[in-house]
Design an enzyme around this catalytic site. Structure first.
Site, PDB file in Angstrom:
ATOM      1  CB  THR A 269      -0.905   0.019   1.243  1.00  0.00           C
ATOM      2  OG1 THR A 269      -1.555   1.290   1.365  1.00  0.00           O
ATOM      3  CG2 THR A 269      -0.100  -0.210   2.516  1.00  0.00           C
ATOM      4  CG  ASP A 270      -1.164   4.957  -0.828  1.00  0.00           C
ATOM      5  OD1 ASP A 270      -1.658   4.283   0.095  1.00  0.00           O
ATOM      6  OD2 ASP A 270      -1.806   5.837  -1.437  1.00  0.00           O
ATOM      7  CD  GLU A 271      -3.187   3.949   4.546  1.00  0.00           C
ATOM      8  OE1 GLU A 271      -2.994   4.095   5.764  1.00  0.00           O
ATOM      9  OE2 GLU A 271      -4.289   3.659   4.050  1.00  0.00           O
TER      10      GLU A 271
ATOM     11  CE1 TYR B 280      -3.520  -2.164   5.756  1.00  0.00           C
ATOM     12  CE2 TYR B 280      -3.379   0.189   5.323  1.00  0.00           C
ATOM     13  CZ  TYR B 280      -3.431  -1.109   4.865  1.00  0.00           C
ATOM     14  OH  TYR B 280      -3.388  -1.371   3.512  1.00  0.00           O
TER      15      TYR B 280
ATOM     16  CE  LYS C  27      -0.431  -4.523   3.031  1.00  0.00           C
ATOM     17  NZ  LYS C  27      -0.752  -5.886   2.504  1.00  0.00           N
TER      18      LYS C  27
END
Length: 331
Positions: free
Chosen positions: A123-125, A147, A151
């Site tokens: 993910t970009d997060e 979260y 990731k």
């Protein structure tokens, strides 16, 4: 015929990938999904006998090893994950266990049978927030939620396997997805569900947080493209280039629903809320992929799908109402 095993294939993005991949007669699709609150085989109903299904948690080492030994997949596409930031803030335990430990168990099982290609969906997060510019694949990780940390940990674990074991993995980092079949804990289906239920739309803070919005069919197509054309050991950002603030998304979705902005209700912002994400997707564009769906078209399609499939959305409402009360606190 090649065997393609998809973890989380009954989830939102995973199911779209499976529906697309199943169109190719050369693919034999195997789906692993534990069918948590967000998993639903109804998403795959149109495929009927076009895939083999295993109901399994990716943390179940013994069962995963058994499935991998039996099926011996040629490609593994790993979508399975706990994905919602708000839930991770309430309790991050399952996120660490599923997203990091589960990924390790999958990679160890893949190594044991010599699977030649493993696609890890990140993910970009993992990059954290960025005020100006866009994240490159080489940008440092600065995750800001449980979260995102889970990731990032999985992402780094995959990179360590590539380096240590010469593991044949490719990492994909995607921006915010939206579209049909998304569970109503994410922003756009929450808006639609709330309106259908005659409630106000919750918008965090002043709604100025900015995200890059990627239609789910574009995301799945990009994953398929990287699966075929990506280079082992590399990472690829997938985005749309379409940046919208949360308040702009709320207004656009309300407009598509034929409603005005009086339905918006600002609620207490969530802790540690990232202000902006944006991805540089030059690398995947140079490889040959570009997004197709603009935001207006995507929102129109999404709203129409939920209108046409309101029984599915309403069936999720009772299970989500208690969660909404925990998360959306009035200012």
């Amino acid at each position: 015929m090649r065997k393609m095993l998809v973890t989380g294939g009954a989830g939102f993005i995973g199911s779209e990938f499976v529906r697309q991949a199943a169109l190719e007669k050369s693919n034999k699709i195997i789906v692993i999904d534990k069918l948590s609150y967000a998993g639903d085989l109804e998403r795959l109903a149109e495929l009927k006998d076009k895939y083999t299904f295993y109901n399994s948690d990716i943390r179940d080492k013994k069962n995963i090893s058994r499935i991998f030994s039996k099926e011996k997949p040629d490609i593994i596409v790993h979508f399975a994950a706990e994905t919602h930031v708000d839930r991770s803030i309430l309790d991050g335990t399952i996120f660490i266990e599923s997203n990091i430990k589960g990924t390790q168990i999958l990679m160890d099982a893949a190594r044991a049978i010599g699977t030649p290609r493993f696609i890890h969906i990140s993910t970009d997060e993992v990059y954290g927030e960025i005020r100006k510019g866009k994240f490159l694949e080489e940008s440092p990780f600065r995750p800001n939620s449980p979260y995102a940390v889970s990731k990032a940990g999985a992402d780094l674990l995959v990179q360590s396997y590539i380096r240590t074991y010469n593991f044949p993995a490719i990492i994909i980092r995607a921006s915010n997805n939206y579209g049909p079949w998304q569970y109503p804990e994410k922003f756009i289906p929450v808006i639609i569900a709330k309106i259908m239920n005659g409630e106000k739309i919750p918008v965090y803070g002043k709604g100025l947080q900015c995200r890059e919005w990627l239609y789910v069919s574009d995301c799945a197509e990009a994953v398929r493209f990287v699966t075929e054309n990506g280079k082992i050991g590399e990472s690829y950002n997938i985005g749309s280039g379409i940046e919208k603030t949360n308040i702009a998304v709320a207004k656009k979705t309300l407009n598509a629903l034929g409603k005005n902005n009086s339905h918006i209700e600002f609620v207490q912002d969530r802790p540690g809320h990232d202000f902006r994400y944006a991805l540089n997707i030059k690398k995947i564009k140079e490889l040959g992929w570009s997004p197709k769906i603009d935001f207006t078209e995507g929102i129109t399609k999404t709203v129409q799908w939920y209108k046409d499939n309101s029984p599915w959305l309403m069936s999720k409402m009772n299970s989500i109402k208690k969660y909404w009360k925990k998360v959306y606190k009035k200012i």
